[in-house]
Design a protein around this motif. Structure first.
Motif, PDB file in Angstrom:
ATOM      1  N   ARG A 196      -5.898   1.947  10.306  1.00  0.00           N
ATOM      2  CA  ARG A 196      -4.201   1.194  10.250  1.00  0.00           C
ATOM      3  C   ARG A 196      -3.367   1.268  11.159  1.00  0.00           C
ATOM      4  O   ARG A 196      -2.893   0.052  10.527  1.00  0.00           O
ATOM      5  N   ASN A 197      -3.504   2.701  11.355  1.00  0.00           N
ATOM      6  CA  ASN A 197      -1.993   2.507  12.104  1.00  0.00           C
ATOM      7  C   ASN A 197      -2.115   1.843  13.696  1.00  0.00           C
ATOM      8  O   ASN A 197      -0.820   0.665  13.821  1.00  0.00           O
ATOM      9  N   VAL A 198      -2.959   1.381  14.063  1.00  0.00           N
ATOM     10  CA  VAL A 198      -2.847   0.301  15.303  1.00  0.00           C
ATOM     11  C   VAL A 198      -3.496  -0.953  14.896  1.00  0.00           C
ATOM     12  O   VAL A 198      -2.791  -2.121  15.469  1.00  0.00           O
ATOM     13  N   VAL A 199      -4.580  -1.172  13.510  1.00  0.00           N
ATOM     14  CA  VAL A 199      -4.317  -2.910  13.745  1.00  0.00           C
ATOM     15  C   VAL A 199      -3.561  -3.514  13.080  1.00  0.00           C
ATOM     16  O   VAL A 199      -2.934  -4.232  13.040  1.00  0.00           O
ATOM     17  N   SER A 200      -2.502  -1.950  12.376  1.00  0.00           N
ATOM     18  CA  SER A 200      -1.081  -3.197  11.382  1.00  0.00           C
ATOM     19  C   SER A 200       0.042  -3.244  12.824  1.00  0.00           C
ATOM     20  O   SER A 200       0.813  -4.789  12.919  1.00  0.00           O
ATOM     21  N   ASN A 201      -0.084  -2.568  14.379  1.00  0.00           N
ATOM     22  CA  ASN A 201       0.496  -2.882  14.955  1.00  0.00           C
ATOM     23  C   ASN A 201       0.448  -4.366  16.049  1.00  0.00           C
ATOM     24  O   ASN A 201       0.960  -4.797  16.408  1.00  0.00           O
ATOM     25  N   VAL A 202      -1.186  -3.959  16.082  1.00  0.00           N
ATOM     26  CA  VAL A 202      -1.694  -5.219  17.066  1.00  0.00           C
ATOM     27  C   VAL A 202      -1.215  -6.581  15.901  1.00  0.00           C
ATOM     28  O   VAL A 202      -0.519  -7.228  16.228  1.00  0.00           O
ATOM     29  N   ALA A 408      12.311   6.563  12.621  1.00  0.00           N
ATOM     30  CA  ALA A 408      11.106   4.775  11.605  1.00  0.00           C
ATOM     31  C   ALA A 408      10.150   5.562  11.179  1.00  0.00           C
ATOM     32  O   ALA A 408       9.764   6.293  10.877  1.00  0.00           O
ATOM     33  N   LYS A 409       9.750   3.914  10.335  1.00  0.00           N
ATOM     34  CA  LYS A 409       8.823   4.864   9.094  1.00  0.00           C
ATOM     35  C   LYS A 409       8.021   3.178   8.720  1.00  0.00           C
ATOM     36  O   LYS A 409       8.699   1.894   9.534  1.00  0.00           O
ATOM     37  N   GLY A 410       6.604   3.031   8.352  1.00  0.00           N
ATOM     38  CA  GLY A 410       6.209   2.174   8.572  1.00  0.00           C
ATOM     39  C   GLY A 410       4.400   2.569   8.547  1.00  0.00           C
ATOM     40  O   GLY A 410       4.205   3.754   9.098  1.00  0.00           O
ATOM     41  N   PRO A 411       3.521   1.998   8.555  1.00  0.00           N
ATOM     42  CA  PRO A 411       1.930   1.477   8.817  1.00  0.00           C
ATOM     43  C   PRO A 411       1.348   2.280  10.006  1.00  0.00           C
ATOM     44  O   PRO A 411       0.342   2.512   9.850  1.00  0.00           O
ATOM     45  N   ASN A 412       2.892   1.635  10.675  1.00  0.00           N
ATOM     46  CA  ASN A 412       2.184   2.238  12.674  1.00  0.00           C
ATOM     47  C   ASN A 412       2.575   3.719  13.236  1.00  0.00           C
ATOM     48  O   ASN A 412       1.998   4.589  13.833  1.00  0.00           O
ATOM     49  N   ILE A 413       2.695   4.488  11.639  1.00  0.00           N
ATOM     50  CA  ILE A 413       3.413   5.647  12.093  1.00  0.00           C
ATOM     51  C   ILE A 413       1.907   7.158  11.584  1.00  0.00           C
ATOM     52  O   ILE A 413       1.327   6.329  10.422  1.00  0.00           O
ATOM     53  N   MET A 414       1.849   7.702  12.849  1.00  0.00           N
ATOM     54  CA  MET A 414       0.973   8.205  12.767  1.00  0.00           C
ATOM     55  C   MET A 414       0.403   9.631  11.542  1.00  0.00           C
ATOM     56  O   MET A 414       0.991   9.654  10.673  1.00  0.00           O
TER      57      MET A 414
END
Length: 590
Positions: A196-202, A408-414
C-alpha cells in the motif's frame, strides 16, 4: 480493469490496458532484447513456481543485487512479491561488511546477483550468513547457479494454483520490501515498505507526470535498489511506458541516442555532469559559434516559466532554442519531453537552463521512508516553480514544525525500521514522520527545502550555518567536483574540496602549467589562487558568518567505492571528515 492494491498488480493491469510489445528492454551482446508484457508475467509466474518448489514461505526475504538495471530484476521482483515474499534490494557498490550485515539482519533465504563483480562479494561472505541457502546469477558465471534454474524449476505449471492462492492472500498492508538506507552514519537501517505504501505513491505521483500513456519511452539508469527509481518503474508500468535499461552510466549518452526516450529520472549530480559536459564542448568552439553558445546560456539562465519574462525575452529564447538548444536536445536523444530529479537539492540554474532548452527538470522531494514522493513539480496548470520541490501530492499531508522541520503523514509513510522499534519511535510522532529536513510552504502551496536539520551546525560564535546551500553554490564552479562545508563548533565555516581533475588539467594546459601529480597540484600556489577566486565569487551570496573563510583541496577523488559518498551520491560527512582530518586540523590549527 482490476484495481491495483499490490505491487504485482501493475504488470497485470498493463496487460489488460496496454499489452506492450516492448514492456522491458535490455541490451545483451550489443542488441536490444524486448520482453512483452505477457512474457514479463509468464516469467514472473515461473519464478514464483520455482521459488515455491525451493520451499520459499510467506514473509521469506530474498535479496536481489544488480550492478545495472535490467529486465531480470523486474521479473524476479514480481515473482517474489506475488507469493508473499519480500524483495530486499541491495546496493551493489557497498562494502562486504554491509553485504554481510544486511543479509544477516534481513535473514535472506536466497540471493539473486547480476554478475561476477557482485557474486564475488557475496561469495566472500556467504559462509557468515547462516540463513542464506543459495545464490543465483542473471549472467552466466562459473561456480554460480543461474537464475534460469529457478525458471526451469517453475516450467512445470502444475503448482500455479498455489501461486494464485498465495497472491490472493497478499494484503495491501503486507510488507513488500525492505530497503536498507545506506545512511551517512552508522549501520544501514531496513525501511519496511508495504504494498500500500508504494502503490499509493505511484497512483498519486501519476497525476503529476505528463506522459503519453501507452506511447512513451523511458530510459532507466538510476539504481533500482533505491525506492525513487523503483517507484518510477512501477509508475511506467502503470502508464504503459516502454522501459529501456541503460547499459551503464558511461554509456548513457550513447543509449540516449539509441533509445530516444521521452522521459528519464536522475539525481542532481548527474544533471550537473551533463551540463558541465555540454559547456565544455561549447568552450571548444571558436569565434561567432562560441559567442552564440554562451549568449544562449546567458538567455537560458534567466528563464522563468509561463512567459513571465515578457515578449522580448521570449523572442530571444526562440532564437536560442533554434540555434543552440535544439542541438542539446539532439545530444540527449531528441525526444526528451521532461526529466525528473530527486534525492538531493537541484541547483536552480540547471532547472532554468534545461527548461529553456525545452527539457524541463521536474524536481520532487521525498525519502525512502515516504515511498518516496512527498511533493513534485508539474509543468502543467501552473504547477512548476523554480527553486521549489513542487506541491504536495494527493493524500499526503505536510506540516512544518515549530523548528522548521517538515513532518509528513499519509498512506506512503513506512511501517517502521525493521527490528528497530526504538529508531522507529524516534522519527514518528503519532502518524507524522519527522523527515529531518527544514522547509517552508509558500502561499501557493509550493514546498521549499532550506536544509537538512541534522546537517546544520553552529559555529563557536553561535551562528547557524546550512552547509548544503553553500555547497550547492560552490558546486556551480566547473573546477569543483565535490565539496563539503565544515566548521561545527569552530570560529568560521571552511571547505574541503575535491577538484574536477579533468577540468583543472585542461585549465593547466591553457596556462602552461603541467598538472600531473595531484599531490603537488593541490598545493600549487596558482591553483590555490584560482580556487580562492571561485570561493570569493560564491561567498557573495552569503551573510558574513556563512562565508567560507578557508579551504583545502584533496588529491584523490570522492567515490561511492571509496566510502566518501552514499550510492545516491550524497556526502558521507563523518567519513569525509575522518579521511581528511589532517586537512581539517590544518585549517583550524588543531
Amino acid at each position: 480493469m482490476q484495481e491495483i492494491t499490490r505491487l504485482f498488480d501493475f504488470p497485470y493491469y498493463q496487460l489488460g490496458k496496454y499489452n506492450l510489445k516492448n514492456a522491458l528492454v535490455s541490451k545483451t551482446n550489443g542488441k536490444w532484447i524486448s520482453t512483452t508484457t505477457q512474457e514479463y508475467i509468464d516469467k514472473a509466474n515461473a519464478i514464483s513456481r520455482g521459488l515455491l518448489r525451493l520451499g520459499v514461505a510467506k514473509n521469506d526475504k530474498i535479496a536481489v543485487i544488480s550492478l545495472t538495471n535490467r529486465t531480470e530484476w523486474n521479473i524476479t521482483d514480481i515473482g517474489i512479491l506475488q507469493i508473499g515474499g519480500q524483495n530486499v534490494p541491495i546496493y551493489p557498490t557497498i562494502s562486504h561488511e554491509d553485504y554481510e550485515y544486511i543479509l544477516n539482519h534481513s535473514e535472506a533465504k536466497y540471493c539473486f546477483v547480476s554478475c561476477t563483480e557482485v557474486f564475488d562479494k557475496v561469495n566472500e561472505i556467504k559462509n557468515n550468513v547462516p540463513s542464506l541457502k543459495e545464490v543465483y546469477s542473471f549472467d552466466t558465471i562459473d561456480d554460480c547457479k543461474n537464475w534460469e534454474e529457478v525458471l526451469n524449476l517453475g516450467s512445470d505449471i502444475t503448482n500455479q494454483p498455489e501461486v494464485e492462492t498465495r497472491k490472493a492472500n497478499v494484503s495491501p498492508n503486507d510488507l513488500a520490501t525492505l530497503i536498507y538506507t545506506s545512511g551517512t552514519t552508522g549501520k544501514p537501517k531496513g525501511v519496511m515498505l508495504s504494498h500500500r505504501n508504494v502503490v499509493s505513491n505511484v497512483i498519486a505521483s501519476e497525476k503529476r507526470v505528463p506522459l503519453t500513456k501507452g506511447a512513451s519511452k523511458a530510459l532507466s539508469f538510476l539504481p533500482v535498489c533505491h525506492i525513487f527509481e523503483r517507484m518510477i518503474l512501477y509508475l511506467y508500468q502503470y502508464c504503459g511506458v516502454e522501459i529501456y535499461f541503460a547499459e551503464s552510466l558511461e554509456k548513457m549518452t550513447e543509449n540516449l541516442k539509441e533509445v530516444k526516450p521521452n522521459v528519464m529520472t536522475a539525481v542532481p549530480r548527474l544533471y550537473e555532469k551533463v551540463y558541465d559536459k555540454i559547456v565544455t564542448k561549447g568552450s571548444e568552439l571558436k569565434g561567432i559559434k562560441k559567442a552564440l553558445f554562451f549568449w544562449a546560456i546567458e538567455v537560458g539562465l534567466k528563464y522563468e516559466p509561463y512567459g513571465a519574462n515578457g515578449w522580448l525575452y521570449e523572442q530571444k529564447l526562440k532564437l536560442a532554442r533554434k540555434l543552440i538548444f535544439k542541438k542539446w536536445q539532439e545530444a540527449l536523444g531528441g525526444n526528451l519531453e521532461f526529466m525528473v530529479s530527486g534525492s538531493a537539492a537541484l541547483q536552480p540554474r540547471l532547472t532554468r537552463i534545461f527548461s529553456a532548452a525545452q527539457m524541463p527538470i521536474m524536481e520532487g522531494y521525498g525519502l525512502t521512508e515516504t515511498s518516496p514522493v512527498i511533493s513534485v513539480n508539474d509543468v502543467r496548470n501552473g504547477g512548476f516553480r523554480i527553486g521549489t520541490v513542487g506541491k504536495i501530492i494527493d493524500n499526503v499531508e505536510v506540516k512544518i514544525a515549530d523548528d522548521g522541520e517538515i513532518l509528513a503523514k499519509g498512506p506512503n509513510i513506512m511501517q517502521g525500521y525493521y527490528k528497530d522499534p526504538e529508531k522507529t519511535a524516534s522519527v514518528m510522532s503519532g502518524e507524522y514522520f519527522h523527515t529531518g529536513d527544514i522547509g517552508e510552504i509558500d502561499s501557493e502551496g509550493f514546498l521549499k527545502i532550506t536544509d537538512r536539520k541534522k546537517e546544520m551546525f553552529k559555529t563557536s560564535g553561535g551562528k547557524y550555518v546550512a552547509p548544503a546551500l553553500i555547497e550547492n553554490q560552490l558546486k556551480q564552479s566547473r573546477f569543483i567536483e565535490q565539496v563539503m562545508v565544515v566548521g561545527e563548533g569552530e570560529k568560521m565555516p571552511a571547505a574541503l574540496i575535491q577538484p574536477d581533475f579533468d577540468f583543472l588539467k585542461e585549465w593547466g594546459k591553457r596556462h602552461d602549467l603541467s598538472l600531473i601529480d595531484m599531490q603537488d597540484v593541490v598545493n600549487n600556489a596558482k591553483v590555490l589562487a584560482l580556487y580562492q577566486e571561485e570561493i570569493d565569487q560564491a561567498n557573495e551570496h552569503f551573510a558574513k558568518w556563512e562565508k567560507v573563510k578557508q579551504f583545502k583541496l584533496t588529491a584523490d577523488a570522492w567515490t561511492i567505492v571509496g566510502g566518501h559518498l552514499t550510492p545516491t551520491m550524497k556526502l558521507k560527512r563523518k567519513v569525509i571528515k575522518e579521511k581528511y582530518i589532517d586537512l581539517y586540523n590544518a585549517i583550524y590549527q588543531h
